[in-house]
Design an enzyme around this catalytic site. Structure first.
Site, PDB file in Angstrom:
ATOM      1  N   ASP A  63      59.773  30.062  19.213  1.00 39.28           N
ATOM      2  CA  ASP A  63      58.649  29.765  19.630  1.00 39.28           C
ATOM      3  C   ASP A  63      57.731  28.538  19.383  1.00 39.28           C
ATOM      4  O   ASP A  63      58.340  27.933  18.454  1.00 39.28           O
ATOM      5  CB  ASP A  63      57.523  31.124  19.452  1.00 39.28           C
ATOM      6  CG  ASP A  63      57.573  31.746  17.982  1.00 39.28           C
ATOM      7  OD1 ASP A  63      58.060  30.843  17.055  1.00 39.28           O
ATOM      8  OD2 ASP A  63      57.428  32.769  17.771  1.00 39.28           O
ATOM      9  N   HIS A 134      54.789  42.090  16.139  1.00 42.65           N
ATOM     10  CA  HIS A 134      55.556  41.298  16.969  1.00 42.65           C
ATOM     11  C   HIS A 134      56.725  40.558  16.297  1.00 42.65           C
ATOM     12  O   HIS A 134      56.807  40.390  15.075  1.00 42.65           O
ATOM     13  CB  HIS A 134      54.388  39.964  17.463  1.00 42.65           C
ATOM     14  CG  HIS A 134      54.029  39.041  16.407  1.00 42.65           C
ATOM     15  ND1 HIS A 134      52.702  39.074  16.104  1.00 42.65           N
ATOM     16  CD2 HIS A 134      54.657  38.222  15.611  1.00 42.65           C
ATOM     17  CE1 HIS A 134      52.648  38.066  15.128  1.00 42.65           C
ATOM     18  NE2 HIS A 134      53.607  37.606  14.620  1.00 42.65           N
TER      19      HIS A 134
HETATM   20  C1  F6R Z   1      57.388  32.483  13.998  1.00 42.00           C
HETATM   21  C2  F6R Z   1      57.424  34.002  14.727  1.00 42.00           C
HETATM   22  C3  F6R Z   1      56.585  34.857  14.371  1.00 42.00           C
HETATM   23  C4  F6R Z   1      56.449  35.355  12.738  1.00 42.00           C
HETATM   24  C5  F6R Z   1      55.574  36.309  12.498  1.00 42.00           C
HETATM   25  C6  F6R Z   1      55.435  36.506  10.863  1.00 42.00           C
HETATM   26  O1  F6R Z   1      58.517  31.695  14.474  1.00 42.00           O
HETATM   27  O2  F6R Z   1      58.263  34.003  15.427  1.00 42.00           O
HETATM   28  O3  F6R Z   1      56.943  36.133  14.688  1.00 42.00           O
HETATM   29  O4  F6R Z   1      57.824  35.384  12.099  1.00 42.00           O
HETATM   30  O5  F6R Z   1      54.174  36.222  13.003  1.00 42.00           O
HETATM   31  O6  F6R Z   1      54.940  35.368  10.053  1.00 42.00           O
HETATM   32  P1  F6R Z   1      54.868  35.145   8.648  1.00 42.00           P
HETATM   33  O7  F6R Z   1      56.235  35.049   8.158  1.00 42.00           O
HETATM   34  O8  F6R Z   1      54.037  33.625   8.506  1.00 42.00           O
HETATM   35  O9  F6R Z   1      54.273  36.198   8.101  1.00 42.00           O
END
Ligand code: F6R
Length: 256
Positions: A63, A134
């Site tokens: 993304d 998500h």
């Molecule tokens: C980022 C992505 C998101 C993150 C998710 C968790 O490329 O695809 O799904 O993996 O928002 O984010 P963190 O790791 O910052 O808790």
């Protein structure tokens, strides 16, 4: 799903890094799907330290924020170059991220999907997990069949990501993300989640019903998913003891 619970994030990350190392040794021209955010930072450090050969590897990121230029400090382009790409011998032409500045977003998304297909599909997709369930930026109610497209972030995700933007106001509302359908086509999915903050989302993804209200639960439909967790992230799993036993007693040929 194979659930791998380790005492700390460092050890869970080491398992994930070994999986990727094995793939790159077996298939030097592998296609990797990559994630950003706090979760995979340790993984990228571990992979850099392994000094693997990335010359023939192709990457596709999940993304990118809509409206952010690649050089923006919070863009995922910038994140990937700073945390992984510039530290390994990956060819720039083999790096792909959604275009946050695309004028024709549907055409740009269709082209992203075409490039994934042209590369032979994704061998292994690294995934983090949002507190609202998500994966990529497929927010609750995303379709199981969704492809790369523009999505609107939920207020909760914007709050979660405010820490990177020095406050919530700077967080974009829109993102370009691979769809759930795109993610489920990867040959292996590798989901990482660390910390107590992720425990509810992990339990719903692994042991809850398959529902678009919790997009990560759709990984239950995929035949090859590894989930690497630290103990706090695993705290709400009902079958945690079983998962620990299974991992501790893997036959030698299944170990990585
Ligand atoms: C980022 C992505 C998101 C993150 C998710 C968790 O490329 O695809 O799904 O993996 O928002 O984010 P963190 O790791 O910052 O808790």
């Amino acid at each position: 799903m194979e659930i791998i619970i380790q005492p700390e994030a460092e050890a869970a990350t080491a398992v994930a890094a070994r999986l990727i190392r094995r793939l790159l040794l077996e298939k030097p021209a592998a296609v990797l799907g990559l994630a950003t955010g706090g979760t995979p930072l340790r993984l990228y450090r571990a992979l850099v330290a392994m000094k693997l050969d990335w010359r023939r590897v192709t990457t596709f990121n999940l993304d990118e924020y809509a409206g952010l230029p690649p050089e923006h400090p919070q863009s995922y382009h910038r994140f990937m170059w700073e945390n992984l790409f510039r530290h390994v011998n990956l060819a720039k032409k083999n790096v792909h991220l959604p275009d946050g500045l695309a004028k024709d977003i549907p055409a740009s998304c269709a082209e992203y999907e075409r490039r994934i297909r042209a590369a032979g599909g994704i061998d292994l997709q690294v995934l983090g997990l949002g507190t609202d369930g998500h994966i990529g930026f497929n927010e609750p109610t995303s379709s199981l069949a969704s492809r790369t497209r523009i999505k609107t972030l939920t207020p909760r995700t914007r709050r979660d990501n405010a820490r990177y933007f020095g406050g919530e106001t700077g967080v974009p509302h829109h993102v370009i993300t691979m769809g759930i359908g795109t993610i489920l086509e990867a040959r292996t999915c590798l989901l990482l989640a660390f910390g107590a903050k992720k425990a509810r989302a992990v339990a719903a993804a692994v042991e809850g019903p398959v529902t678009s209200l919790h997009p990560a639960s759709m990984l239950q439909m995929h035949p090859e998913v590894k989930v690497c967790l630290d103990e706090p992230a695993a705290a709400r799993l009902k079958k945690a003891d079983y998962y620990r036993w299974v991992y501790a007693h893997k036959p030698a040929w299944q170990q990585f």
